[in-house]
Design an enzyme around this catalytic site. Structure first.
Site, short mmCIF file in Angstrom:
data_model
loop_
_atom_site.label_atom_id
_atom_site.label_comp_id
_atom_site.label_asym_id
_atom_site.label_seq_id
_atom_site.Cartn_x
_atom_site.Cartn_y
_atom_site.Cartn_z
N LYS A 217 0.84 -1.21 0.00
CA LYS A 217 0.00 0.00 0.00
C LYS A 217 0.88 1.26 0.00
CE LYS A 217 -3.07 3.08 0.78
NZ LYS A 217 -4.03 3.52 -0.19
N CYS A 271 -3.09 10.90 1.37
CA CYS A 271 -2.33 9.66 1.13
C CYS A 271 -0.92 9.93 0.61
CB CYS A 271 -3.05 8.79 0.11
SG CYS A 271 -4.50 7.97 0.78
#
Ligand SMILES: NC(=O)c1ccc[n+]([C@@H]2O[C@H](COP(=O)([O-])OP(=O)(O)OC[C@H]3O[C@@H](n4cnc5c(N)ncnc54)[C@H](O)[C@@H]3O)[C@@H](O)[C@H]2O)c1
Length: 440
Positions: A217, A271
């Site tokens: 991720k 993010c």
């Protein structure tokens, strides 16, 4: 199955809805009273997500999803709580990982609290899945350890990490259709988690170990951060060499195996500018490139200020109109947006700043009012709506006809024909011309 989803945010809530519509009995838990009240009234706290309202209607009415302020016994627990970052440059000096990460580190307190909250309800054979984005090792070092500290016999439980890679605005489609990575602390745990996701995921589900899933991720967002940093660095190289980066990059991207992302005023969102720090934090000695990319992207707001001063040619800028507050085009998300940092830098340099953004309150006001009397226009977000702006009309509003376009959105010749002096980030041909104009 009975499933308890902890955290009814952008990730947990639609996941809970999909699990419920796949036939599971789901309890959605949150500590935020207003979120719970909204959901208990059959309303939604997450808007502009296609299909979500209808989906929630159906699982609310058939009772497959109920919400609660506390967990309850279940076969599986999914943790989808926030993982923001802490920034403490002073404390960081003594800790190697943090110092390399420029004082940024993951704030895992939500994960730890959510984990402890499920401890009383765990039974042998239960599956515990962490969905939050975390530094590698967190499933083992934080989730398992917190439960051990709560006196839970963790040997009888199955643990997995299943990161999310969805795009807000398209949540339901991506939750169903994206490929998923599921990392188990054991093979059995990975398989159990994969079979749970198979109940609603149509994308491919790959099983790996938890640490790999945690890193994958972070790799995805770090890849984008480094790619944008490279584009930004080439923007500066082009300014230095008097070349136009927008032309150079579109030509480079014609290579079948090259794909530069676009340069811009910096990187935002919750993010891309954060996740690389989660890697640096755990591997400070071997992340030179990732650290450099962060420095390049974090330096862009300062670079934009320098370009603006160069465009002004030594004349004072009293009032600057900023177009775009959100971190990317056509969304209303201003988290970590470079626009807000740039606005602050301009104010610190003594300028008055007026901000417009069609998607971000309180900046979704009249464009005319924001442009009126401006000494310069600074385009920071490439919202499609801005393409319709008529430069001739804008010329009648502003005090000085200066435009700095940091996204390569506008057609410079159209603005020049309306009398504007135009500079684009990375357009070294134009900055060379400007400098000769200033010297004359
Ligand atoms: N939103 C995205 O697009 C996205 C994409 C990929 C990954 N992620 C990751 O997913 C995780 C969750 O993100 P999000 O966007 O859903 O966050 P969010 O802020 O939208 O929602 C989190 C929810 O958790 C609740 N919460 C916090 N502590 C709790 C506790 N102890 N018990 C119960 N509820 C609690 C909060 O009240 C909030 O409603 C984060 O790690 C994030 O980085 C998010």
């Amino acid at each position: 199955m009975k499933i308890c989803v902890i955290g009814m945010g952008y990730i947990g809530f639609p996941t809970a809805c999909l699990l419920a519509s796949a036939g599971h009995h789901v309890v959605g838990v949150d500590v935020n009273v207003s979120v719970l009240d909204t959901l208990r009234n059959g309303q939604l706290h997450i808007v502009n997500e296609a299909g979500l309202a209808d989906l929630y209607d159906s699982v609310f009415i058939n009772g497959h999803l109920v919400v609660s302020d506390r967990p309850s016994e279940a076969d599986a627990f999914i943790l989808a709580v926030p993982t923001p970052f802490l920034h403490d440059p002073v404390a960081a000096e003594n800790r190697q990982g943090e110092s390399a990460a420029q004082g940024y580190r993951a704030d895992l307190r939500y994960v730890e609290n959510a984990t402890r909250s499920i401890a009383p309800f765990l039974r042998p054979g239960n599956l515990v899945i962490l969905e939050s984005t975390v530094p590698p090792g967190t499933t083992e070092n934080v989730v398992v350890r917190a439960l051990q500290e709560e006196g839970v016999d963790v040997s009888s439980l199955l643990f997995a990490h299943a990161p999310e890679r969805v795009l807000p605005g398209n949540l339901l489609h991506e939750l169903v259709h994206n490929d998923r990575i599921v990392g188990g602390l054991t093979q059995e745990a990975g398989e159990a988690a994969a079979s749970l996701y198979k109940s609603f995921v149509q994308g491919h589900i790959s099983i790996t170990d938890a640490r790999t899933a945690e890193l994958v991720k972070l790799m995805e967002n770090t890849y984008r951060d480094v790619n944008i940093a490279l584009a930004n660095e080439f923007a500066k190289v082009c300014e230095y060499l008097h070349i136009d980066v927008w032309e150079a990059m579109s030509l480079a991207n014609r290579h079948p195996r090259v794909n530069f992302l676009r340069p811009g005023p910096g990187v935002g969102g919750h993010c891309i500018p954060i996740d690389p720090y989660f890697v640096i934090e755990v591997a400070p000695a071997v992340t030179d490139l990732i650290q450099a990319a962060r420095r390049v992207n974090r330096g862009m707001p300062h670079h934009v200020l320098q370009l603006l001063l160069r465009l002004a040619g030594g004349e004072p800028l009293r009032r600057v109109a900023i177009l775009g507050a959100s971190y990317k085009a056509n969304v209303g998300d201003e988290r970590e947006s470079p626009s807000l940092e740039i606005a602050q830098l301009l104010r610190e340099a003594g300028m008055t700043v007026a901000i417009h953004d069609p998607y971000v309150p309180p900046y979704n006001t009249s464009l005319e009012t924001v442009l009126e009397g401006a000494d310069a226009i600074l385009l920071l977000t490439d919202h499609e709506a801005y393409q319709a702006i008529d430069p001739h009309f804008v010329r009648t509003l502003v005090a000085r006809a200066l435009l700095l376009d940091t996204r390569g959105l506008f057609n410079p010749s159209e603005w020049e024909s309306a009398g504007f002096v135009v500079l684009r980030l990375g357009d070294g041909r134009k900055s060379a011309l400007l400098e000769s104009r200033i010297i004359q």
